[in-house]
Design a protein around this motif. Structure first.
Motif, mmCIF file in Angstrom:
data_model
loop_
_atom_site.group_PDB
_atom_site.id
_atom_site.type_symbol
_atom_site.label_atom_id
_atom_site.label_comp_id
_atom_site.label_asym_id
_atom_site.label_seq_id
_atom_site.Cartn_x
_atom_site.Cartn_y
_atom_site.Cartn_z
ATOM 1 N N GLY A 105 0.800 -1.218 0.000
ATOM 2 C CA GLY A 105 0.000 0.000 0.000
ATOM 3 C C GLY A 105 0.829 1.262 0.000
ATOM 4 N N TRP A 245 -3.242 0.144 -5.704
ATOM 5 C CA TRP A 245 -4.165 0.047 -4.560
ATOM 6 C C TRP A 245 -5.514 0.711 -4.848
ATOM 7 N N TYR A 290 -4.512 -4.940 -2.158
ATOM 8 C CA TYR A 290 -5.273 -3.707 -2.014
ATOM 9 C C TYR A 290 -5.802 -3.267 -3.375
ATOM 10 N N HIS A 294 -10.892 -3.193 -1.922
ATOM 11 C CA HIS A 294 -10.196 -3.588 -0.688
ATOM 12 C C HIS A 294 -9.241 -2.455 -0.337
ATOM 13 N N LEU A 296 -7.019 0.603 1.533
ATOM 14 C CA LEU A 296 -5.949 0.597 2.523
ATOM 15 C C LEU A 296 -6.532 0.810 3.920
#
Length: 558
Positions: A105, A245, A290, A294, A296
């Motif tokens: 991330g 991410w 991520y 999904h 961080l």
């Protein structure tokens, strides 16, 4: 002994197969118009304007334009070009960027990179490569993933092509211009290690990497990271609108193509790693990466309190900073006034600079014209020199031929001539001497023709004088056989004499049968000739002909 640097000698004509083209198409790399340009017959790269040199094996390992800022930074810090990196090195960078963005991330971190990787020269004790001359390797002390890379990638240096240069709103995204002759120079940055401060700031990231590898039931492997970025259809080494991410799946703006079929994905993973057909390919990661779905994790309250407490001791510093900021604002206002006053001077300077640039451009154009004229003059001088040399060689050959002809004439006529006033020029003197020989030959021919005109009528009174000596020779060589003619004449005389003698003897003979000799056999004819010899001698002696010593056994010529 130092290893020899191959340099430009490594390049040869590109050999890209239909299988390579199909793979690039499936990966979406060639779907953009003019994204890729393939070489024709050149054996050394000459990229068109707006293109850079790359390799099929780099593109299938995550490279695309515009390149990722982190890759651009690595090339700058290490002093390298793209063709200096091996395919395995390109894959290391793709895995690292994917790890940072999708599983840690964070953006790719230079301090973290130095803790894990270093550069080394690729080659042997005797040969140092230029194409793929640098290898990115994992430090022996780093707790990092086992990527299972092949020992070498066969034939990748021959599969080169041109990729279109693009930028992401910044010139820093551009690939450095291609220079195949640039030698690889080792820099200190190749072995640079993280400082103590950098190690402290990246310790949490290294701990997280260790957890990703060793959490039971959720172990993450290098192969899983490769599978993830290949399935996501996002090139890790490309400058993208969003980091991984924030990846949104099938509708993500940075995707190059649709999902790969399972068989194509597995075939590609085995192609770029050391996995064989017996090894299984993971279909997904055990650790959820991520993404937009999904997100961080947010910082915990404890971390927020710690961060807030750090600013308590800085209030006094903040007040002083405000005073200094006020002073800076006053200075800024003063500078603004000065800047406004100098605006006219700046504009004039710009105008003068434009005029000077125009004059410089004109001077460059004039210099280019002069240089072009100089080159053309040099070419003309070279051509003239070659022409003079060729002319001299030709004149020498002509002089030798003239001299040879003069020598042959002298050998046949046994006469030699000397020029009264030679020109002291070998070519002109040889030509003058040949003219003398020619005049002498023509005089001789004219005299021969005059003699022939006076003698020919005496020998051939009824024939027209021939124009050439060959026609004259034909007059003395008739087409008929004179020897045969003489024999016929002699035989005619002998027969007439024999008939006269027989008539004188008053003998009765059937002359129609006498002439029919075809009915007599050869042996009979010989016996008759033998019996007639005595009478033949008497007859020949009677008519005044000396008999031949050699008897004839042939049939008569009638």
């Amino acid at each position: 002994m130092a290893a020899a640097d191959l340099g430009t000698a490594e390049w040869e004509r590109s050999k890209i197969t239909n299988q390579d083209l199909n793979l690039l198409k499936k990966l979406g790399i060639t779907t953009k118009p003019k994204a890729v340009c393939f070489p024709s017959e050149e054996s050394y790269p000459a990229p068109p304007m707006g293109y850079r040199v790359s390799f099929v094996d780099h593109l299938i390992r995550g490279l695309s334009t515009p390149i990722h800022p982190f890759l651009r930074g690595l090339l700058y810090v290490y002093g390298l070009q793209l063709h200096h990196l091996t395919p395995n090195s390109i894959l290391h960078i793709s895995i690292f960027i994917t790890l940072c963005e999708a599983f840690l991330g964070v953006s790719p971190n230079w301090a973290l990179w130095k803790r894990i990787f270093f550069c080394r020269r690729n080659g042997s004790p005797n040969v140092a490569y230029n194409i793929g001359g640098v290898v990115i390797s994992i430090r022996s002390t780093a707790d990092y993933f086992d990527v299972k890379l092949p020992d070498s990638v066969q034939g990748w240096r021959k599969r080169w092509l041109y990729i279109r240069e693009e930028n992401h709103g910044c010139a820093e995204d551009n690939i450095p211009p291609f220079d195949g002759a640039e030698k690889i120079l080792r820099r200190r940055s190749w072995d640079a290690e993280a400082t103590e401060e950098e190690r402290t700031s990246t310790e949490a990231l290294m701990t997280r990497i260790h957890e990703l590898q060793n959490t039971r039931g959720k172990e993450l492997s290098g192969i899983q990271i490769i599978v993830y970025f290949l399935k996501s259809r996002v090139q890790p080494l490309q400058a993208r609108k969003f980091p991984l991410w924030k990846y949104t799946g099938n509708e993500d703006v940075d995707r190059l193509s649709v999902d790969l079929e399972v068989k194509d994905l597995e075939r590609l993973v085995r192609k770029i790693t050391s996995l064989s057909k017996k090894d299984s390919i993971p279909s997904s990661c055990r650790v959820k990466p991520y993404s937009a779905t999904h997100a961080l994790p947010k910082p915990v309250i404890k971390d927020l309190l710690r961060i807030g407490a750090q600013f308590v001791g800085y209030r006094e510093y903040a007040n002083k900073a405000e005073e200094k900021l006020a002073e800076a604002n006053d200075r800024a206002n003063t500078l603004a006034q000065q800047l406004e006053q100098s605006e006219k001077a700046r504009k004039k300077a710009e105008s003068d600079a434009i005029d000077a640039r125009a004059e410089a451009d004109k001077a460059k154009a004039d210099a280019a014209g002069v240089e072009d004229l100089r080159k053309r003059l040099h070419t003309a001088e070279t051509s003239l020199s070659d022409h003079i040399a060729a002319q001299s060689a030709r004149e020498e050959a002509i002089r030798k031929r003239l001299t040879t002809q003069s020598r042959r004439f002298v050998a046949r006529t046994a006469q030699e001539f000397q020029l009264d006033e030679p020109a002291n020029d070998s070519l002109l003197d040889a030509l003058s001497l040949l003219e003398v020989h020619g005049s002498e030959a023509r005089e001789g021919i004219d005299q021969a023709k005059a003699g022939l005109s006076r003698l020919f009528p005496y020998f051939f009174p009824k024939k027209e004088e021939p124009a050439t000596f060959l026609d004259l020779a034909k007059c003395f060589n008739p087409s008929e056989d004179l020897g045969l003619r003489v024999r016929h004449e002699n035989m005619k005389v002998a027969v007439e004499n024999t008939v006269a003698l027989v008539a004188h003897s008053q003998q009765s003979i059937d002359w129609s049968k006498v002439g029919d000799t075809d009915q007599i056999e050869q042996s009979r004819w010989r016996s008759l000739i033998k019996a007639a010899k005595p009478n033949t001698r008497k007859i020949l002696a009677y008519i005044g002909i000396k008999p031949s010593s050699t008897p004839s056994s042939s049939k008569p010529e009638v």
